[in-house]
Design an enzyme around this catalytic site. Structure first.
Site, PDB file in Angstrom:
ATOM      1  N   LYS A  13      41.102  30.682  21.900  1.00 58.24           N
ATOM      2  CA  LYS A  13      40.862  29.499  21.054  1.00 58.24           C
ATOM      3  C   LYS A  13      41.996  29.304  20.043  1.00 58.24           C
ATOM      4  CE  LYS A  13      37.071  31.208  19.329  1.00 58.24           C
ATOM      5  NZ  LYS A  13      37.036  32.505  20.040  1.00 58.24           N
ATOM      6  N   ARG A  88      29.696  28.146  14.789  1.00 57.53           N
ATOM      7  CA  ARG A  88      29.467  29.340  15.580  1.00 57.53           C
ATOM      8  C   ARG A  88      27.985  29.628  15.755  1.00 57.53           C
ATOM      9  NH1 ARG A  88      34.292  32.353  14.774  1.00 57.53           N
ATOM     10  NH2 ARG A  88      34.314  34.221  16.035  1.00 57.53           N
ATOM     11  N   ARG A 127      46.082  42.480  21.934  1.00 54.79           N
ATOM     12  CA  ARG A 127      46.462  41.483  20.919  1.00 54.79           C
ATOM     13  C   ARG A 127      47.098  42.184  19.718  1.00 54.79           C
ATOM     14  NH1 ARG A 127      42.403  37.114  18.587  1.00 54.79           N
ATOM     15  NH2 ARG A 127      41.066  38.921  18.247  1.00 54.79           N
ATOM     16  N   ARG A 160      44.059  44.150  15.011  1.00 54.89           N
ATOM     17  CA  ARG A 160      43.046  43.774  14.029  1.00 54.89           C
ATOM     18  C   ARG A 160      41.926  44.813  14.007  1.00 54.89           C
ATOM     19  NH1 ARG A 160      41.627  37.521  15.175  1.00 54.89           N
ATOM     20  NH2 ARG A 160      39.509  38.327  15.157  1.00 54.89           N
ATOM     21  N   ARG A 171      30.918  41.983  19.220  1.00 56.52           N
ATOM     22  CA  ARG A 171      31.238  40.565  19.019  1.00 56.52           C
ATOM     23  C   ARG A 171      30.839  39.733  20.249  1.00 56.52           C
ATOM     24  NH1 ARG A 171      37.358  40.950  17.506  1.00 56.52           N
ATOM     25  NH2 ARG A 171      37.302  38.680  17.542  1.00 56.52           N
TER      26      ARG A 171
HETATM   27  P1  AP5 Z   1      43.411  34.364  20.768  1.00 50.68           P
HETATM   28  O1  AP5 Z   1      44.011  33.006  20.896  1.00 50.68           O
HETATM   29  O2  AP5 Z   1      43.756  35.170  19.565  1.00 50.68           O
HETATM   30  O3  AP5 Z   1      41.829  34.272  21.002  1.00 50.68           O
HETATM   31  P2  AP5 Z   1      40.663  33.700  20.077  1.00 50.68           P
HETATM   32  O4  AP5 Z   1      39.690  33.069  20.995  1.00 50.68           O
HETATM   33  O5  AP5 Z   1      41.226  32.880  18.976  1.00 50.68           O
HETATM   34  O6  AP5 Z   1      40.107  35.089  19.564  1.00 50.68           O
HETATM   35  P3  AP5 Z   1      39.560  35.548  18.154  1.00 50.68           P
HETATM   36  O7  AP5 Z   1      39.295  37.015  18.269  1.00 50.68           O
HETATM   37  O8  AP5 Z   1      40.463  35.119  17.027  1.00 50.68           O
HETATM   38  O9  AP5 Z   1      38.251  34.794  18.106  1.00 50.68           O
HETATM   39  P4  AP5 Z   1      37.032  35.182  17.354  1.00 50.68           P
HETATM   40  O10 AP5 Z   1      36.284  33.927  17.535  1.00 50.68           O
HETATM   41  O11 AP5 Z   1      36.298  36.384  17.736  1.00 50.68           O
HETATM   42  O12 AP5 Z   1      37.621  35.584  15.928  1.00 50.68           O
HETATM   43  P5  AP5 Z   1      37.776  34.775  14.557  1.00 50.68           P
HETATM   44  O13 AP5 Z   1      39.083  35.108  13.999  1.00 50.68           O
HETATM   45  O14 AP5 Z   1      37.403  33.337  14.750  1.00 50.68           O
HETATM   46  O15 AP5 Z   1      43.782  35.183  22.106  1.00 50.68           O
HETATM   47  C1  AP5 Z   1      43.375  36.527  22.259  1.00 50.68           C
HETATM   48  C2  AP5 Z   1      44.540  37.343  22.882  1.00 50.68           C
HETATM   49  O16 AP5 Z   1      44.735  36.909  24.216  1.00 50.68           O
HETATM   50  C3  AP5 Z   1      45.885  37.152  22.165  1.00 50.68           C
HETATM   51  O17 AP5 Z   1      46.584  38.358  22.174  1.00 50.68           O
HETATM   52  C4  AP5 Z   1      46.596  36.077  22.989  1.00 50.68           C
HETATM   53  O18 AP5 Z   1      48.007  36.223  22.920  1.00 50.68           O
HETATM   54  C5  AP5 Z   1      46.047  36.359  24.395  1.00 50.68           C
HETATM   55  N1  AP5 Z   1      45.878  35.154  25.194  1.00 50.68           N
HETATM   56  C6  AP5 Z   1      45.476  33.921  24.774  1.00 50.68           C
HETATM   57  N2  AP5 Z   1      45.414  33.055  25.815  1.00 50.68           N
HETATM   58  C7  AP5 Z   1      45.762  33.769  26.924  1.00 50.68           C
HETATM   59  C8  AP5 Z   1      45.883  33.453  28.309  1.00 50.68           C
HETATM   60  N3  AP5 Z   1      45.621  32.212  28.772  1.00 50.68           N
HETATM   61  N4  AP5 Z   1      46.254  34.449  29.168  1.00 50.68           N
HETATM   62  C9  AP5 Z   1      46.521  35.702  28.704  1.00 50.68           C
HETATM   63  N5  AP5 Z   1      46.427  36.058  27.407  1.00 50.68           N
HETATM   64  C10 AP5 Z   1      46.048  35.109  26.519  1.00 50.68           C
HETATM   65  O19 AP5 Z   1      36.602  35.437  13.713  1.00 50.68           O
HETATM   66  C11 AP5 Z   1      36.645  36.789  13.309  1.00 50.68           C
HETATM   67  C12 AP5 Z   1      35.353  37.119  12.584  1.00 50.68           C
HETATM   68  O20 AP5 Z   1      35.221  36.272  11.408  1.00 50.68           O
HETATM   69  C13 AP5 Z   1      34.055  36.889  13.372  1.00 50.68           C
HETATM   70  O21 AP5 Z   1      33.728  37.989  14.191  1.00 50.68           O
HETATM   71  C14 AP5 Z   1      33.060  36.667  12.229  1.00 50.68           C
HETATM   72  O22 AP5 Z   1      32.673  37.885  11.651  1.00 50.68           O
HETATM   73  C15 AP5 Z   1      33.866  35.893  11.212  1.00 50.68           C
HETATM   74  N6  AP5 Z   1      33.726  34.428  11.366  1.00 50.68           N
HETATM   75  C16 AP5 Z   1      34.727  33.549  11.680  1.00 50.68           C
HETATM   76  N7  AP5 Z   1      34.230  32.296  11.753  1.00 50.68           N
HETATM   77  C17 AP5 Z   1      32.910  32.385  11.479  1.00 50.68           C
HETATM   78  C18 AP5 Z   1      31.858  31.432  11.414  1.00 50.68           C
HETATM   79  N8  AP5 Z   1      32.054  30.131  11.659  1.00 50.68           N
HETATM   80  N9  AP5 Z   1      30.623  31.885  11.120  1.00 50.68           N
HETATM   81  C19 AP5 Z   1      30.375  33.185  10.872  1.00 50.68           C
HETATM   82  N10 AP5 Z   1      31.323  34.143  10.930  1.00 50.68           N
HETATM   83  C20 AP5 Z   1      32.579  33.743  11.220  1.00 50.68           C
END
Ligand code: AP5
Length: 214
Positions: A13, A88, A127, A160, A171
């Site tokens: 994402k 979410r 990552r 991370r 998660r």
């Molecule tokens: P990446 O693009 O980083 O993936 P992502 O979907 O953004 O993953 P996140 O871990 O950031 O999502 P998340 O939703 O768990 O975490 P967030 O930071 O929002 O890609 C992943 C890896 O794959 C990278 O290394 C990339 O290079 C690689 N990649 C990408 N595309 C690829 C492809 N096509 N092929 C191969 N490799 C690829 O949230 C973290 C925490 O914050 C949550 O767990 C929660 O505790 C809290 N939080 C955040 N938002 C909320 C909310 N709205 N409500 C409650 N808690 C929240």
């Protein structure tokens, strides 16, 4: 253009949201990045959020909703935005719909980046995130030019805290229980579009551009 990115943790994402933001010149609003910046800055919000994030749990809705509603009301978001990591939960989605309804507005697209759980653990283990600018890389799929050094700012790259395999598993469970129901929610709203997130990053992006238009 107002866009929501949906998908499991590690589905890509953030990677796609950054590319969308660049192409369409709209802000990329990531709640995960906002929380990580608060943790780094040692704020009260950061301290509260960290206790949930480190366990792979969601931060409570009441800490997230006002923050996002306030952010999308800022000047740079007037022509649209791409929301990454929000909503979410169903209550977050309902709060967003209600806040937008109030000003006669709505989300245009909810894009689900679809990746099976079996691919996710590998992606997360590989990552690397920049401690300075938050840039995201992958040791195999998107490596930096110099190992462990951010291409964009020269900062140090780390795994991370919440990308350790046991936390990723938690998660994923939380995703299936609390976030996946949003697929139905936005299907009913008739704005859900799904892309195959297992493809190469540029192919995934092209599929998204085909949906959003040039
Ligand atoms: P990446 O693009 O980083 O993936 P992502 O979907 O953004 O993953 P996140 O871990 O950031 O999502 P998340 O939703 O768990 O975490 P967030 O930071 O929002 O890609 C992943 C890896 O794959 C990278 O290394 C990339 O290079 C690689 N990649 C990408 N595309 C690829 C492809 N096509 N092929 C191969 N490799 C690829 O949230 C973290 C925490 O914050 C949550 O767990 C929660 O505790 C809290 N939080 C955040 N938002 C909320 C909310 N709205 N409500 C409650 N808690 C929240």
């Amino acid at each position: 253009m107002k866009i929501i990115m949906l998908g499991a943790p590690g589905a890509g994402k953030g990677t796609q949201a950054k590319m969308i933001a660049d192409k369409y010149n709209i802000p990329h609003i990531s709640t995960g990045d906002i929380f990580r910046a608060n943790i780094k800055g040692g704020t009260e919000l950061g301290k509260k959020a960290k206790t949930y994030m480190d366990q792979g749990l969601l931060v409570p809705d009441e800490l997230v909703v006002d923050l996002v509603v306030d952010r999308i009301g800022q000047d740079d978001a007037k022509n649209g935005y791409v929301l990454d990591g929000f909503p979410r939960t169903i209550p977050q989605a309902e709060a967003l719909t209600a806040a937008l309804n109030k000003i006669g507005d709505k989300v245009d697209f909810a894009i689900d980046v679809d990746v099976p759980d079996s691919n996710i653990i590998d992606r997360m283990a590989g990552r690397r995130a920049c401690v300075s600018c938050g840039g995201t890389y992958h040791i195999k799929f998107n490596p930096t030019k110099v190992e462990n050094v951010c291409d964009a700012c020269g900062g140090e790259l780390i795994l991370r805290d919440d990308d350790k395999p046991e936390t990723v598993q938690k998660r994923l469970t939380v995703y299936h229980e609390q976030t996946q129901p949003l697929i139905d929610y936005y299907t009913k709203e008739q704005i859900l579009k799904s892309v195959d997130g297992t493809k190469d990053m540029s192919e995934v992006f092209q599929a998204i551009v085909d949906i959003l238009g040039e």
